[in-house]
Design an enzyme around this catalytic site. Structure first.
Site, PDB file in Angstrom:
ATOM      1  CG  ASN A   9     -39.880  54.041  20.635  1.00  0.00           C
ATOM      2  OD1 ASN A   9     -41.056  53.681  20.535  1.00  0.00           O
ATOM      3  ND2 ASN A   9     -38.887  53.174  20.819  1.00  0.00           N
ATOM      4  CE  LYS A  11     -38.178  52.495  24.737  1.00  0.00           C
ATOM      5  NZ  LYS A  11     -36.976  51.778  25.009  1.00  0.00           N
ATOM      6  CG  HIS A  95     -36.366  49.944  18.985  1.00  0.00           C
ATOM      7  ND1 HIS A  95     -36.108  49.231  20.129  1.00  0.00           N
ATOM      8  CD2 HIS A  95     -36.244  51.260  19.325  1.00  0.00           C
ATOM      9  CE1 HIS A  95     -35.846  50.073  21.112  1.00  0.00           C
ATOM     10  NE2 HIS A  95     -35.924  51.314  20.644  1.00  0.00           N
ATOM     11  CD  GLU A  97     -37.137  48.402  23.646  1.00  0.00           C
ATOM     12  OE1 GLU A  97     -38.245  48.754  23.223  1.00  0.00           O
ATOM     13  OE2 GLU A  97     -36.452  49.107  24.425  1.00  0.00           O
ATOM     14  CD  GLU A 165     -32.576  53.930  19.302  1.00  0.00           C
ATOM     15  OE1 GLU A 165     -32.998  54.927  19.878  1.00  0.00           O
ATOM     16  OE2 GLU A 165     -33.199  52.856  19.262  1.00  0.00           O
ATOM     17  N   GLY A 171     -32.661  52.636  27.582  1.00  0.00           N
ATOM     18  CA  GLY A 171     -33.451  52.384  28.793  1.00  0.00           C
ATOM     19  C   GLY A 171     -32.602  52.065  30.019  1.00  0.00           C
ATOM     20  CB  SER A 211     -30.117  56.984  28.466  1.00  0.00           C
ATOM     21  OG  SER A 211     -30.457  55.656  28.811  1.00  0.00           O
TER      22      SER A 211
HETATM   23  C1  PEP Z   1     -35.542  54.013  22.382  1.00  0.00           C
HETATM   24  O1  PEP Z   1     -36.575  53.470  22.738  1.00  0.00           O
HETATM   25  O2  PEP Z   1     -35.254  54.050  21.170  1.00  0.00           O
HETATM   26  C2  PEP Z   1     -34.656  54.603  23.395  1.00  0.00           C
HETATM   27  C3  PEP Z   1     -33.551  55.172  23.002  1.00  0.00           C
HETATM   28  O3  PEP Z   1     -35.068  54.523  24.693  1.00  0.00           O
HETATM   29  P1  PEP Z   1     -34.482  55.361  25.956  1.00  0.00           P
HETATM   30  O4  PEP Z   1     -34.427  56.814  25.530  1.00  0.00           O
HETATM   31  O5  PEP Z   1     -35.442  55.121  27.059  1.00  0.00           O
HETATM   32  O6  PEP Z   1     -33.099  54.840  26.226  1.00  0.00           O
END
Ligand code: PEP
Length: 249
Positions: A9, A11, A95, A97, A165, A171, A211
């Site tokens: 992803n 972003k 997501h 976000e 998640e 992040g 992460s």
């Molecule tokens: C994501 O954007 O779904 C995500 C898990 O980001 P990150 O791997 O940076 O934590």
């Protein structure tokens, strides 16, 4: 055989030219895999140019968001029909976000996954608890609420992917331990088995996101109920993403 899914992803990173450059590099020396699928989800503006480069390769294309109508007076939105037309096969829905910054509700997310699946694109439904919810011992309650509401009247389970998640791991550099992730994945599978049936529960792919990086991918993928990963930050660098794709179990 259920293939694993390694999804990136991006972003709101990478211009169209940077995206094309990344994908060309990724494709160099990319092995053919029988047991795993590779997916990248660039920003909307990069979808078309990237679709031209990955045509006839094993890399799949996904979008990061979508609207739940096919067309109409919805300024600034993108429909699943438009995405399908340029070769998009997956869409990330809900997501954290989108939920937390843009105020997407479970009702909207439910409409999105239903419309996307109807059009023939695979929704990747993201669910997960916030830190204060985990600390208050409410993880399973939150997961249960999101599954109940996001999946209301949803039927096309053969097209669905769920990504667990935990919001506190996205992040932040803090990864859920493989055991913490596995525990929630087992809970999700049991929910699906009880509410729908065993076949739905067993066939559905459940990804972990939060992460994920080259240092923790192997341990995560060793867990029985982790069928792949959704990767943010570490999917932006070819070398790191390739190492994640090449996970060893
Ligand atoms: C994501 O954007 O779904 C995500 C898990 O980001 P990150 O791997 O940076 O934590």
């Amino acid at each position: 055989m259920k293939k694993s899914l390694i999804a990136g992803n991006w972003k709101m990173y990478k211009t169209p030219s940077q995206s094309v450059e990344f994908v060309k590099l990724l494709l160099e020396n990319l092995k053919e895999y029988e047991d795993r699928e590779i997916l990248i989800c660039p920003p909307f503006t990069s979808l078309f140019p990237v679709s031209q480069i990955i045509k006839n390769t094993s890399v799949l294309l996904g979008a990061q968001n979508v609207y739940f109508e096919e067309e109409g007076a919805f300024t600034g939105e993108i429909s699943p029909v438009m995405l399908k037309d340029i070769g998009v096969e997956f869409v990330i829905c809900g997501h954290s976000e989108r939920r937390n910054i843009f105020g997407e509700t479970d009702e909207m997310i439910n409409k999105k996954i239903k419309k996307v699946a109807e059009i023939g694109i695979k929704p990747i439904l993201c669910i997960g608890e916030k830190l204060e919810e985990r600390e208050a011992g409410k993880t399973f309650e939150v997961i249960n609420y999101q599954l109940e509401n996001d999946l209301e009247n949803f039927e096309k389970f053969e097209n669905l992917i769920i990504a667990y998640e935990p919001v506190w791991a996205i992040g932040t550099g803090k990864t859920a331990t493989p055991q913490q992730a596995e525990e929630v994945h087992v809970y999700i599978r049991e929910f699906l088995s009880k509410k729908y049936n065993k076949e739905v529960a067993e066939n559905l792919r459940i990804l972990y996101g939060g992460s994920v990086k080259p240092e923790n991918i192997d341990a995560l993928m060793k867990e029985k109920n982790i069928d792949g990963v959704l990767v943010g930050g570490a999917s932006l660098k070819v070398e790191a993403f390739k190492r994640i794709i090449d996970y060893i179990t």
